[in-house]
Design an enzyme around this catalytic site. Structure first.
Site, mmCIF file in Angstrom:
data_model
loop_
_atom_site.group_PDB
_atom_site.id
_atom_site.type_symbol
_atom_site.label_atom_id
_atom_site.label_comp_id
_atom_site.label_asym_id
_atom_site.label_seq_id
_atom_site.Cartn_x
_atom_site.Cartn_y
_atom_site.Cartn_z
ATOM 1 N N SER A 155 32.106 -5.721 17.991
ATOM 2 C CA SER A 155 30.898 -4.918 17.857
ATOM 3 C C SER A 155 30.691 -4.542 16.406
ATOM 4 O O SER A 155 31.553 -4.755 15.550
ATOM 5 C CB SER A 155 31.001 -3.642 18.703
ATOM 6 O OG SER A 155 31.993 -2.781 18.168
ATOM 7 N N GLY B 93 29.876 0.700 20.751
ATOM 8 C CA GLY B 93 30.080 0.232 22.108
ATOM 9 C C GLY B 93 31.453 -0.334 22.393
ATOM 10 O O GLY B 93 31.849 -0.437 23.559
ATOM 11 N N TYR B 94 32.220 -0.702 21.367
ATOM 12 C CA TYR B 94 33.520 -1.335 21.611
ATOM 13 C C TYR B 94 34.509 -0.342 22.224
ATOM 14 O O TYR B 94 35.112 -0.627 23.263
ATOM 15 C CB TYR B 94 34.076 -1.906 20.308
ATOM 16 C CG TYR B 94 35.289 -2.789 20.513
ATOM 17 C CD1 TYR B 94 35.126 -4.110 20.944
ATOM 18 C CD2 TYR B 94 36.572 -2.323 20.296
ATOM 19 C CE1 TYR B 94 36.233 -4.924 21.145
ATOM 20 C CE2 TYR B 94 37.679 -3.128 20.495
ATOM 21 C CZ TYR B 94 37.502 -4.438 20.924
ATOM 22 O OH TYR B 94 38.607 -5.233 21.123
ATOM 23 N N SER B 95 34.685 0.812 21.579
ATOM 24 C CA SER B 95 35.578 1.822 22.145
ATOM 25 C C SER B 95 35.095 2.270 23.515
ATOM 26 O O SER B 95 35.886 2.445 24.444
ATOM 27 C CB SER B 95 35.675 3.033 21.211
ATOM 28 O OG SER B 95 36.673 2.857 20.242
ATOM 29 N N LYS C 225 36.070 -0.331 26.031
ATOM 30 C CA LYS C 225 37.511 -0.408 26.261
ATOM 31 C C LYS C 225 38.027 0.828 26.997
ATOM 32 O O LYS C 225 38.960 0.727 27.807
ATOM 33 C CB LYS C 225 38.241 -0.596 24.930
ATOM 34 C CG LYS C 225 37.949 -1.931 24.263
ATOM 35 C CD LYS C 225 38.244 -3.113 25.184
ATOM 36 C CE LYS C 225 38.064 -4.443 24.486
ATOM 37 N NZ LYS C 225 38.334 -5.600 25.370
#
Length: 329
Positions: free
Chosen positions: A123, A181-183, A186
């Site tokens: 991201s 959005g990545y964290s 996850k």
């Protein structure tokens, strides 16, 4: 002196416990060569190497790729036992087509031993207000909803084999960073994995689920060299004037600073050795008693896991210093 003795006893007890755990978890499953395992995201990186290693062990691997190039590369460099399928985890139609194709590959009396939800995308990492909802949507659709859709679709085959699901999360799924959005995705994978584990227990299923928490490794998702700077430039060019007004007029120098800090950080933590992650995948698939979570990478142990337990007033400052995105105010 008594206090010192207690410390020595505690250390010895810890070492003995870890040794016992290692011995228990080192017991492999039987008839590995008869198992069927589906892996998503095999075009490159962890998934590609995992497919090749399992193929070398004689496992029936069904490697799912997004690109024709990924399919062709695996077909050329693996045995005839490995099968390849095209898959787009963001499309339920593609997931369903993959499910039907896998059912045809499996012998009638055989279920699916393993589903490895490895597919993922990176991201945008930079000032939060340089992102947009499209950035979040793409990452969450692949990294979280793709995991959910694949798992729920393939569960009947996993039930049949008493098999297992292995999901890839990240150290950023334990300690949040600014990542468009990545964290967020996850953290969702962590929660979904926990929910799935509790579901298996609640229905008395022998199926198992594990999650991997790797730190920083060089894969196709990793920004390197001038790529990150160019990405920032492109992001800045699309910003609304109201947002641009909050940043320095000398925006090129600002971007150079952000890119420089990012490169310095990644140079310190990135590892080109993918084997520790792939070996964790293999252990989760082949150990009779796999771990629930696999923490991988020195910075995961020294930075991200400890920070997940510390007060946010400390972690906020330290992480922002480590991943300095350029001070504005």
């Amino acid at each position: 002196m008594p206090c010192l003795m207690y410390v020595v006893y505690a250390v010895l007890a810890l070492c003995l416990t870890k040794l016992l755990e290692w011995l228990i978890r080192s017991v492999p499953i039987s008839q590995l060569q008869k198992k069927y395992i589906v892996i998503t995201g095999c075009d490159s990186g962890f998934g590609n190497l995992l497919a090749k290693k399992l193929d070398q062990k004689g496992v029936h691997v069904i490697a799912c790729c997004y690109t024709p190039e990924g399919l062709n590369e695996l077909e050329k460099n693996t045995s005839d036992k490995l099968r390849t399928l095209h898959l787009d985890v963001t499309s339920h139609e593609s997931v369903e087509d993959c499910y039907q194709a896998v059912k045809k590959i499996l012998p009638s009396d055989t279920g699916l031993w393993g589903l490895v939800n490895n597919a993922g995308v990176g991201s945008f990492c930079g000032p939060l207000d340089w992102g947009d909802v499209q950035s979040y949507t793409k990452v969450i659709k692949v990294n979280l909803l793709g995991v959910v859709d694949m798992t729920l679709t393939f569960l009947p085959l996993i039930y049949k084999a008493g098999g297992r699901v292995v999901n890839i999360s990240s150290s950023y799924g334990r300690t949040a960073v600014i990542s468009a959005g990545y964290s967020e995705a996850k953290f969702g994978v962590e929660s979904f994995t926990d929910s799935l584990r509790m579901h298996f227990i609640s229905i008395g299923s022998p199926c198992k689920v594990s999650v991997l928490n790797p730190a920083h490794f060089i894969t196709g998702m990793t920004y390197q060299g001038g790529t990150y700077r160019n990405h920032l430039m492109e992001r800045y060019s699309r910003l609304r004037p109201e947002v641009k007004a909050f940043y320095p007029s000398d925006w090129k120098a600002y971007i150079d600073k952000v890119a420089g800090e990012n490169e310095k950080f990644l140079t310190t933590v990135l590892s080109s050795q993918l084997d520790p992650v792939v070996d964790a995948y293999i252990h989760a698939l082949t150990s009779r008693w796999p771990k629930k979570r696999y923490t991988i990478g020195w910075d995961a142990y020294l930075i991200w896991v400890p920070f997940s337990y510390l007060p946010s007033c400390l972690t906020d400052r330290v992480i922002c210093h480590l991943m300095n995105s350029g001070r504005r105010f």
